[in-house]
Structure formats: structure tokens, C-alpha cells
Design a protein around this motif. Sequence first.
Motif, PDB file in Angstrom:
ATOM      1  N   SER A 131       0.809  -1.218   0.000  1.00 14.15           N
ATOM      2  CA  SER A 131       0.000   0.000   0.000  1.00 14.15           C
ATOM      3  C   SER A 131       0.839   1.264   0.000  1.00 14.15           C
ATOM      4  O   SER A 131       0.387   2.306  -0.456  1.00 14.15           O
ATOM      5  CB  SER A 131      -0.961   0.009   1.185  1.00 14.15           C
ATOM      6  OG  SER A 131      -0.240   0.129   2.399  1.00 14.15           O
ATOM      7  N   LEU A 172      -2.002   8.206  -6.630  1.00 11.54           N
ATOM      8  CA  LEU A 172      -3.188   8.695  -7.314  1.00 11.54           C
ATOM      9  C   LEU A 172      -2.727   9.588  -8.456  1.00 11.54           C
ATOM     10  O   LEU A 172      -1.910  10.486  -8.255  1.00 11.54           O
ATOM     11  CB  LEU A 172      -4.050   9.502  -6.340  1.00 11.54           C
ATOM     12  CG  LEU A 172      -5.284  10.200  -6.902  1.00 11.54           C
ATOM     13  CD1 LEU A 172      -6.292   9.180  -7.399  1.00 11.54           C
ATOM     14  CD2 LEU A 172      -5.902  11.087  -5.829  1.00 11.54           C
ATOM     15  N   ALA A 197       1.061   0.638 -14.922  1.00  9.54           N
ATOM     16  CA  ALA A 197       0.070   0.626 -13.845  1.00  9.54           C
ATOM     17  C   ALA A 197      -0.622  -0.727 -13.915  1.00  9.54           C
ATOM     18  O   ALA A 197      -1.311  -1.024 -14.890  1.00  9.54           O
ATOM     19  CB  ALA A 197      -0.929   1.753 -14.025  1.00  9.54           C
ATOM     20  N   HIS A 203       1.119  10.408  -3.620  1.00 11.05           N
ATOM     21  CA  HIS A 203       1.324   9.212  -2.808  1.00 11.05           C
ATOM     22  C   HIS A 203       0.131   9.053  -1.868  1.00 11.05           C
ATOM     23  O   HIS A 203      -0.204   9.976  -1.120  1.00 11.05           O
ATOM     24  CB  HIS A 203       2.635   9.377  -2.031  1.00 11.05           C
ATOM     25  CG  HIS A 203       3.013   8.201  -1.231  1.00 11.05           C
ATOM     26  ND1 HIS A 203       3.037   8.214   0.153  1.00 11.05           N
ATOM     27  CD2 HIS A 203       3.401   6.964  -1.609  1.00 11.05           C
ATOM     28  CE1 HIS A 203       3.419   7.036   0.588  1.00 11.05           C
ATOM     29  NE2 HIS A 203       3.650   6.254  -0.457  1.00 11.05           N
ATOM     30  N   LEU A 204      -0.527   7.901  -1.930  1.00  8.30           N
ATOM     31  CA  LEU A 204      -1.771   7.728  -1.176  1.00  8.30           C
ATOM     32  C   LEU A 204      -1.583   7.777   0.337  1.00  8.30           C
ATOM     33  O   LEU A 204      -2.405   8.362   1.036  1.00  8.30           O
ATOM     34  CB  LEU A 204      -2.462   6.425  -1.575  1.00  8.30           C
ATOM     35  CG  LEU A 204      -3.144   6.433  -2.935  1.00  8.30           C
ATOM     36  CD1 LEU A 204      -3.846   5.110  -3.188  1.00  8.30           C
ATOM     37  CD2 LEU A 204      -4.132   7.575  -3.051  1.00  8.30           C
ATOM     38  N   ARG A 212      -4.332   0.912 -18.549  1.00  6.32           N
ATOM     39  CA  ARG A 212      -3.781  -0.062 -17.601  1.00  6.32           C
ATOM     40  C   ARG A 212      -2.936  -1.095 -18.336  1.00  6.32           C
ATOM     41  O   ARG A 212      -3.333  -1.613 -19.375  1.00  6.32           O
ATOM     42  CB  ARG A 212      -4.929  -0.746 -16.872  1.00  6.32           C
ATOM     43  CG  ARG A 212      -4.495  -1.752 -15.863  1.00  6.32           C
ATOM     44  CD  ARG A 212      -5.704  -2.399 -15.237  1.00  6.32           C
ATOM     45  NE  ARG A 212      -5.290  -3.296 -14.181  1.00  6.32           N
ATOM     46  CZ  ARG A 212      -6.050  -3.611 -13.162  1.00  6.32           C
ATOM     47  NH1 ARG A 212      -7.257  -3.115 -13.047  1.00  6.32           N
ATOM     48  NH2 ARG A 212      -5.609  -4.435 -12.248  1.00  6.32           N
ATOM     49  N   SER A 252       3.166   1.896  -1.877  1.00  8.17           N
ATOM     50  CA  SER A 252       3.673   2.101  -3.236  1.00  8.17           C
ATOM     51  C   SER A 252       2.590   2.599  -4.189  1.00  8.17           C
ATOM     52  O   SER A 252       2.805   2.657  -5.386  1.00  8.17           O
ATOM     53  CB  SER A 252       4.262   0.793  -3.783  1.00  8.17           C
ATOM     54  OG  SER A 252       5.354   0.384  -3.003  1.00  8.17           O
ATOM     55  N   PHE A 253       1.416   2.950  -3.681  1.00  2.54           N
ATOM     56  CA  PHE A 253       0.320   3.381  -4.538  1.00  2.54           C
ATOM     57  C   PHE A 253       0.274   4.902  -4.669  1.00  2.54           C
ATOM     58  O   PHE A 253       0.473   5.633  -3.698  1.00  2.54           O
ATOM     59  CB  PHE A 253      -1.031   2.885  -4.004  1.00  2.54           C
ATOM     60  CG  PHE A 253      -1.205   1.394  -4.114  1.00  2.54           C
ATOM     61  CD1 PHE A 253      -0.869   0.717  -5.279  1.00  2.54           C
ATOM     62  CD2 PHE A 253      -1.714   0.670  -3.061  1.00  2.54           C
ATOM     63  CE1 PHE A 253      -1.040  -0.653  -5.387  1.00  2.54           C
ATOM     64  CE2 PHE A 253      -1.892  -0.705  -3.153  1.00  2.54           C
ATOM     65  CZ  PHE A 253      -1.554  -1.360  -4.317  1.00  2.54           C
ATOM     66  N   GLU A 262      -1.473  -2.774 -10.551  1.00  2.00           N
ATOM     67  CA  GLU A 262      -2.302  -2.966  -9.373  1.00  2.00           C
ATOM     68  C   GLU A 262      -3.013  -1.674  -9.013  1.00  2.00           C
ATOM     69  O   GLU A 262      -2.641  -0.602  -9.466  1.00  2.00           O
ATOM     70  CB  GLU A 262      -1.438  -3.414  -8.198  1.00  2.00           C
ATOM     71  CG  GLU A 262      -0.803  -4.759  -8.421  1.00  2.00           C
ATOM     72  CD  GLU A 262       0.067  -5.180  -7.266  1.00  2.00           C
ATOM     73  OE1 GLU A 262       0.534  -4.298  -6.528  1.00  2.00           O
ATOM     74  OE2 GLU A 262       0.269  -6.381  -7.108  1.00  2.00           O
ATOM     75  N   GLY A 263      -4.011  -1.792  -8.167  1.00  2.00           N
ATOM     76  CA  GLY A 263      -4.710  -0.615  -7.687  1.00  2.00           C
ATOM     77  C   GLY A 263      -6.128  -0.549  -8.192  1.00  2.00           C
ATOM     78  O   GLY A 263      -6.631  -1.473  -8.811  1.00  2.00           O
ATOM     79  N   VAL A 264      -6.745   0.565  -7.941  1.00  3.66           N
ATOM     80  CA  VAL A 264      -8.117   0.812  -8.382  1.00  3.66           C
ATOM     81  C   VAL A 264      -8.068   1.695  -9.609  1.00  3.66           C
ATOM     82  O   VAL A 264      -7.455   2.755  -9.599  1.00  3.66           O
ATOM     83  CB  VAL A 264      -8.940   1.495  -7.262  1.00  3.66           C
ATOM     84  CG1 VAL A 264     -10.342   1.812  -7.749  1.00  3.66           C
ATOM     85  CG2 VAL A 264      -8.977   0.621  -6.020  1.00  3.66           C
ATOM     86  N   HIS A 265      -8.661   1.240 -10.681  1.00  7.84           N
ATOM     87  CA  HIS A 265      -8.672   1.985 -11.939  1.00  7.84           C
ATOM     88  C   HIS A 265     -10.101   2.374 -12.264  1.00  7.84           C
ATOM     89  O   HIS A 265     -10.975   1.498 -12.370  1.00  7.84           O
ATOM     90  CB  HIS A 265      -8.081   1.122 -13.068  1.00  7.84           C
ATOM     91  CG  HIS A 265      -6.692   0.669 -12.796  1.00  7.84           C
ATOM     92  ND1 HIS A 265      -5.585   1.323 -13.255  1.00  7.84           N
ATOM     93  CD2 HIS A 265      -6.216  -0.365 -12.041  1.00  7.84           C
ATOM     94  CE1 HIS A 265      -4.499   0.712 -12.836  1.00  7.84           C
ATOM     95  NE2 HIS A 265      -4.846  -0.310 -12.100  1.00  7.84           N
TER      96      HIS A 265
END
Length: 150
Positions: free
Chosen positions: A4, A9, A142, A35-36, A88, A6-7, A144-147
Motif C-alpha cells: 500500500s 493517485l 500501472a 502518494h496515497l 492499464r 507504493s500506490f 495494481e490498484g483501483v482503476h
Amino acid sequence: RGQSDSFFLVREANDVEECEAGTPIKCMSTIRLTHLNSNQNLHSHNVRSSLIGQHDYSAQEISLFGNNGEGDGGDNWVAICEGENWVRGQKVKFQHQDTSKYLSARSDANYNERNCRGCPLVGHLEAAAVWPMEEAHIAFKAIEGVHLYN
């Protein structure tokens, strides 16, 4: 890395009107990477990087900067990709708007107990802004994460 911490926005550039979540990011758009966990922006300036800079004196430090996602023009990066929009899984390069150097990460520039004893960066790669560019070290995906998509 998949952790987390490393995420990031992807946001509109500094001093640009906020865009709607899910808006496609056009290739060659100027963006910020926030950086989140810290809510600070990926930032560069004319300071030599600590690890890569030992061998490449032109390599610049990358840091996190700003408060609550707001910083300055040193937070702006141009997303260089193929096609109309960044998607992505597609390779993307980030060119720093102020210095024209490219975001880079190399497996041989990692923080460990020998060069950063007890510091919170142990286990992470150093990010630096470099020129000339080495394709293998400046292409990111990109994955992983929320797209979000409109």
C-alpha cells in the motif's frame, strides 16, 4: 511491489482545474502523482540523487512534497505513452516538466541496511530523475490498484 505504500493517485497538474474521477488520461498530458499514504506529490528539483547520483552526477533526487496533495510546479510530470490515452498495463514514461528528466527506478539502486541503516526506505528502490534515458529503467506500468473509467 504491491504494498500500500507504493500506490499513487494520478491527478491533474498543479494549478490546473480539477478533473473528474475516471477521466481518461491523454498521452502527453501533464499530471501529478500523489502518494496515497502521505498525500504528498512525487517531486523533483535540481538536487543530486543519493544512490544513483553517486555514479551519475546529473541524476536528480525524487522526493515527496506538499501538503494534502497540493505542492508546486516541481510536482508536474508529462505522461508519455502510445496511442490517445494511457491505459492499464501499457508502458508509460514520466518526464519531469521543469527539468525534462525522466522518472527512473533501477534494481541496483535499492535502499538497504548498508546505505540507509534503520531508515524507513530499506527495501525500496531509489527513484531518480535521469537524462539521458535508459529505456529499461524509465518505462513503468500501472498494474495494481483501483482503476476508474468513465
